[in-house]
Scaffold this motif. Structure first.
Motif, PDB file in Angstrom:
ATOM      1  N   PHE A 284       0.830  -1.206   0.000  1.00 34.18           N
ATOM      2  CA  PHE A 284       0.000   0.000   0.000  1.00 34.18           C
ATOM      3  C   PHE A 284       0.863   1.255   0.000  1.00 34.18           C
ATOM      4  CE2 PHE A 284      -2.225   3.434   2.145  1.00 34.18           C
ATOM      5  CZ  PHE A 284      -3.435   3.444   1.475  1.00 34.18           C
ATOM      6  N   SER A 285       0.432   2.228  -0.767  1.00 34.32           N
ATOM      7  CA  SER A 285       1.023   3.567  -0.714  1.00 34.32           C
ATOM      8  C   SER A 285      -0.113   4.571  -0.716  1.00 34.32           C
ATOM      9  CB  SER A 285       1.962   3.806  -1.910  1.00 34.32           C
ATOM     10  OG  SER A 285       1.261   3.652  -3.135  1.00 34.32           O
TER      11      SER A 285
ATOM     12  N   TRP B  84      -1.148  -3.923   0.416  1.00 37.63           N
ATOM     13  CA  TRP B  84      -0.787  -4.691   1.617  1.00 37.63           C
ATOM     14  C   TRP B  84       0.016  -3.817   2.571  1.00 37.63           C
ATOM     15  CZ3 TRP B  84      -3.745  -8.666   1.328  1.00 37.63           C
ATOM     16  CH2 TRP B  84      -4.001  -9.268   0.098  1.00 37.63           C
ATOM     17  N   VAL B  85      -0.274  -3.944   3.852  1.00 35.33           N
ATOM     18  CA  VAL B  85       0.475  -3.223   4.878  1.00 35.33           C
ATOM     19  C   VAL B  85       0.960  -4.216   5.930  1.00 35.33           C
ATOM     20  CG1 VAL B  85      -0.781  -1.074   4.542  1.00 35.33           C
ATOM     21  CG2 VAL B  85      -1.604  -2.720   6.229  1.00 35.33           C
ATOM     22  N   SER B  86       1.868  -3.750   6.768  1.00 36.49           N
ATOM     23  CA  SER B  86       2.405  -4.611   7.821  1.00 36.49           C
ATOM     24  C   SER B  86       1.366  -4.824   8.922  1.00 36.49           C
ATOM     25  CB  SER B  86       3.659  -3.981   8.421  1.00 36.49           C
ATOM     26  OG  SER B  86       4.039  -4.663   9.609  1.00 36.49           O
ATOM     27  N   PRO B  87       1.142  -6.068   9.322  1.00 36.09           N
ATOM     28  CA  PRO B  87       0.215  -6.312  10.438  1.00 36.09           C
ATOM     29  C   PRO B  87       0.689  -5.720  11.757  1.00 36.09           C
ATOM     30  CG  PRO B  87       0.616  -8.332   9.185  1.00 36.09           C
ATOM     31  CD  PRO B  87       1.616  -7.311   8.725  1.00 36.09           C
ATOM     32  N   ARG B  88       1.993  -5.478  11.879  1.00 36.33           N
ATOM     33  CA  ARG B  88       2.544  -4.984  13.148  1.00 36.33           C
ATOM     34  C   ARG B  88       3.177  -3.607  13.021  1.00 36.33           C
ATOM     35  NH1 ARG B  88       0.844  -5.813  17.229  1.00 36.33           N
ATOM     36  NH2 ARG B  88       2.688  -6.032  18.525  1.00 36.33           N
ATOM     37  N   GLY B  89       2.953  -2.927  11.884  1.00 31.48           N
ATOM     38  CA  GLY B  89       3.460  -1.574  11.732  1.00 31.48           C
ATOM     39  C   GLY B  89       4.955  -1.484  11.553  1.00 31.48           C
ATOM     40  N   ASN B  90       5.582  -2.550  11.035  1.00 31.18           N
ATOM     41  CA  ASN B  90       7.023  -2.516  10.779  1.00 31.18           C
ATOM     42  C   ASN B  90       7.269  -2.736   9.282  1.00 31.18           C
ATOM     43  OD1 ASN B  90       6.625  -5.315  10.454  1.00 31.18           O
ATOM     44  ND2 ASN B  90       7.178  -5.712  12.589  1.00 31.18           N
ATOM     45  N   ASP B  91       8.454  -3.187   8.919  1.00 29.60           N
ATOM     46  CA  ASP B  91       8.793  -3.356   7.507  1.00 29.60           C
ATOM     47  C   ASP B  91       8.288  -4.672   6.919  1.00 29.60           C
ATOM     48  OD1 ASP B  91      10.101  -0.934   7.491  1.00 29.60           O
ATOM     49  OD2 ASP B  91      12.048  -1.807   8.014  1.00 29.60           O
ATOM     50  N   SER B  92       7.826  -5.578   7.742  1.00 31.66           N
ATOM     51  CA  SER B  92       7.415  -6.892   7.259  1.00 31.66           C
ATOM     52  C   SER B  92       5.925  -6.914   6.918  1.00 31.66           C
ATOM     53  CB  SER B  92       7.711  -7.965   8.314  1.00 31.66           C
ATOM     54  OG  SER B  92       7.263  -9.230   7.867  1.00 31.66           O
ATOM     55  N   LEU B  93       5.600  -7.375   5.719  1.00 33.04           N
ATOM     56  CA  LEU B  93       4.211  -7.502   5.287  1.00 33.04           C
ATOM     57  C   LEU B  93       3.594  -8.819   5.747  1.00 33.04           C
ATOM     58  CD1 LEU B  93       4.506  -6.144   1.639  1.00 33.04           C
ATOM     59  CD2 LEU B  93       3.670  -4.931   3.666  1.00 33.04           C
ATOM     60  N   VAL B  94       4.411  -9.675   6.364  1.00 37.24           N
ATOM     61  CA  VAL B  94       3.934 -10.984   6.822  1.00 37.24           C
ATOM     62  C   VAL B  94       4.338 -11.180   8.270  1.00 37.24           C
ATOM     63  CG1 VAL B  94       3.938 -13.473   6.397  1.00 37.24           C
ATOM     64  CG2 VAL B  94       4.252 -11.889   4.484  1.00 37.24           C
TER      65      VAL B  94
ATOM     66  N   TYR C   9      -4.703  -6.340   4.580  1.00 41.76           N
ATOM     67  CA  TYR C   9      -5.143  -5.608   3.389  1.00 41.76           C
ATOM     68  C   TYR C   9      -5.658  -4.243   3.820  1.00 41.76           C
ATOM     69  CZ  TYR C   9      -8.552  -4.492  -0.367  1.00 41.76           C
ATOM     70  OH  TYR C   9      -9.303  -3.891  -1.355  1.00 41.76           O
ATOM     71  N   ARG C  10      -5.212  -3.203   3.112  1.00 42.40           N
ATOM     72  CA  ARG C  10      -5.689  -1.846   3.416  1.00 42.40           C
ATOM     73  C   ARG C  10      -6.365  -1.249   2.187  1.00 42.40           C
ATOM     74  NH1 ARG C  10      -1.769   2.239   6.352  1.00 42.40           N
ATOM     75  NH2 ARG C  10      -2.563   0.988   8.103  1.00 42.40           N
ATOM     76  N   ALA C  11      -7.538  -0.663   2.409  1.00 41.29           N
ATOM     77  CA  ALA C  11      -8.243   0.074   1.364  1.00 41.29           C
ATOM     78  C   ALA C  11      -8.436   1.507   1.841  1.00 41.29           C
ATOM     79  CB  ALA C  11      -9.588  -0.575   1.064  1.00 41.29           C
ATOM     80  N   GLU C  12      -8.098   2.443   0.997  1.00 39.17           N
ATOM     81  CA  GLU C  12      -8.288   3.856   1.304  1.00 39.17           C
ATOM     82  C   GLU C  12      -9.236   4.446   0.270  1.00 39.17           C
ATOM     83  OE1 GLU C  12      -5.134   7.021   2.505  1.00 39.17           O
ATOM     84  OE2 GLU C  12      -5.359   7.176   0.331  1.00 39.17           O
ATOM     85  N   LYS C  13     -10.221   5.182   0.746  1.00 39.98           N
ATOM     86  CA  LYS C  13     -11.193   5.794  -0.155  1.00 39.98           C
ATOM     87  C   LYS C  13     -11.453   7.227   0.271  1.00 39.98           C
ATOM     88  CE  LYS C  13     -15.602   4.913  -2.445  1.00 39.98           C
ATOM     89  NZ  LYS C  13     -16.725   3.954  -2.639  1.00 39.98           N
TER      90      LYS C  13
ATOM     91  N   THR D  47      -8.027  -4.962   6.918  1.00 40.93           N
ATOM     92  CA  THR D  47      -8.653  -6.268   7.109  1.00 40.93           C
ATOM     93  C   THR D  47      -7.562  -7.323   7.205  1.00 40.93           C
ATOM     94  OG1 THR D  47     -10.550  -5.567   5.753  1.00 40.93           O
ATOM     95  CG2 THR D  47     -10.313  -7.932   6.190  1.00 40.93           C
ATOM     96  N   ASN D  48      -7.612  -8.129   8.248  1.00 38.00           N
ATOM     97  CA  ASN D  48      -6.603  -9.163   8.452  1.00 38.00           C
ATOM     98  C   ASN D  48      -6.982 -10.459   7.746  1.00 38.00           C
ATOM     99  OD1 ASN D  48      -4.782  -7.692  10.059  1.00 38.00           O
ATOM    100  ND2 ASN D  48      -6.039  -8.024  11.875  1.00 38.00           N
ATOM    101  N   ILE D  49      -5.941 -11.152   7.295  1.00 37.68           N
ATOM    102  CA  ILE D  49      -6.108 -12.448   6.633  1.00 37.68           C
ATOM    103  C   ILE D  49      -5.200 -13.449   7.328  1.00 37.68           C
ATOM    104  CG2 ILE D  49      -5.848 -13.744   4.479  1.00 37.68           C
ATOM    105  CD1 ILE D  49      -5.998 -10.012   4.217  1.00 37.68           C
ATOM    106  N   TRP D  50      -5.772 -14.545   7.754  1.00 40.51           N
ATOM    107  CA  TRP D  50      -5.010 -15.626   8.399  1.00 40.51           C
ATOM    108  C   TRP D  50      -4.730 -16.711   7.359  1.00 40.51           C
ATOM    109  CZ3 TRP D  50      -8.086 -20.070  10.821  1.00 40.51           C
ATOM    110  CH2 TRP D  50      -7.227 -21.094  11.249  1.00 40.51           C
TER     111      TRP D  50
END
Length: 303
Positions: free
Chosen positions: A31-32, A44-54, A65-69, A123-126
């Motif tokens: 995501f940008s 896609w964004v980091s679930p923990r607010g760091n550099d890792s997307l996983v 998953y992040r959606a901005e509108k 939205t989180n995905i497991w």
């Protein structure tokens, strides 16, 4: 941390994907921020607010998953468009036609977008490569389709499939209500919805109400089927089962809250402990639920 919904999909059991591979797949669609002239953006964004997307723990993965509108009310666009139309009419001496009005509306929208507020939704995905589950924490089918669409674009040859059980949830839920007997390991709770398949779709809802066997039998014999049923698994997790096998209002009960790791001393440790507890419980619950629905068709066929 606990998911409130489970929209379920199937992956091959013991899918051989690593967090590093997943990170590489997601990175190109990270995501940008939306530009001033864009109405929406997703990624896609980091679930923990760091550099890792996983995020990963005990071979379980979490992605976000992040959606901005941009929030631009139609009434505001209409108001400004009408004002521009009046100005144009004064200039040219006649009312703008349909094409001119459409162009004015597009122009006004482009001008207002940079001033619009942005709304972001995560939205989180497991992802469970061990047992072959992929679950989205949303009750919205539209949002789920958007997420899966981006996931398919991101992940090379994603082997995703729907969950196919031997017994349709509607049929099974209706039978459980008719007999008053829940499947092994589950109890029936006090919320349900029964709906007629005939003309008018007559519907009866019970909320926080005892599901009396005689009442259930009367509705079912009148042609209604169960479309939603509140259940509890092993006195540990409650949820509402739907015809699509989506679990809504998923709630960890007190026995699980008490099982949280008391030695966790910071947010990272608590998050890891909660994630491990949640994914472990969900994997066992889903195994019991699919068994209660007659097992999965593909697995039965391969047996």
């Amino acid at each position: 941390m606990w998911f409130k919904n489970l929209q379920l999909h199937r992956l091959p059991a013991h899918w051989s994907v690593t967090p590093e591979q997943m990170q590489q797949w997601l990175a190109p669609l990270a995501f940008s921020d939306a530009s001033s002239i864009e109405n929406e953006r997703r990624g896609w964004v980091s679930p923990r607010g760091n550099d890792s997307l996983v995020y990963t723990a005990n071979r379980q993965m979490l992605i976000t998953y992040r959606a901005e509108k941009k929030l631009l009310p139609a009434s505001v666009v209409t108001q400004f468009t009408k004002e521009r139309a009046i100005e144009l009419e004064e200039q040219q001496g006649f009312k703008p036609g349909r094409k001119q009005m459409r162009e004015l509306k597009e122009q006004v929208t482009d001008e207002l977008l940079p001033r619009a507020f942005s709304i972001r939704r995560d939205t989180n995905i497991w992802i469970d490569p061990v047992h072959g589950w992929l679950a989205l924490d949303t009750a919205s089918a539209t949002l789920a389709d958007d997420i899966i669409g981006l996931l398919v674009k991101s992940v090379t040859d994603l082997p995703l499939a729907s969950v196919r059980v031997a017994r349709a949830p509607v049929s099974a839920m209706t039978d459980w209500l008719l007999t008053g007997d829940a499947p092994a390991g589950f109890t029936l709770d006090r919320d349900t919805e029964l709906r007629s398949a005939g003309e008018g779709n007559a519907t009866v809802r019970y909320v926080g109400h005892a599901l009396e066997a005689e009442d259930m039998r009367r509705h079912i014999e009148a042609g209604k089927q169960c479309m939603r049923l509140a259940m509890t698994w092993a006195d540990r997790v409650s949820f509402v089962l739907t015809p699509s096998l989506t679990l809504k209002r998923v709630t960890a009960l007190d026995v699980l809250k008490e099982a949280s790791d008391p030695t966790a001393v910071n947010d990272d440790e608590r998050f890891e402990a909660d994630f491990a507890l949640m994914t472990g419980e969900f994997a066992r619950m889903l195994a019991d639920l699919t068994e209660a629905l007659g097992g999965e068709e593909d697995l039965r066929a391969a047996a």
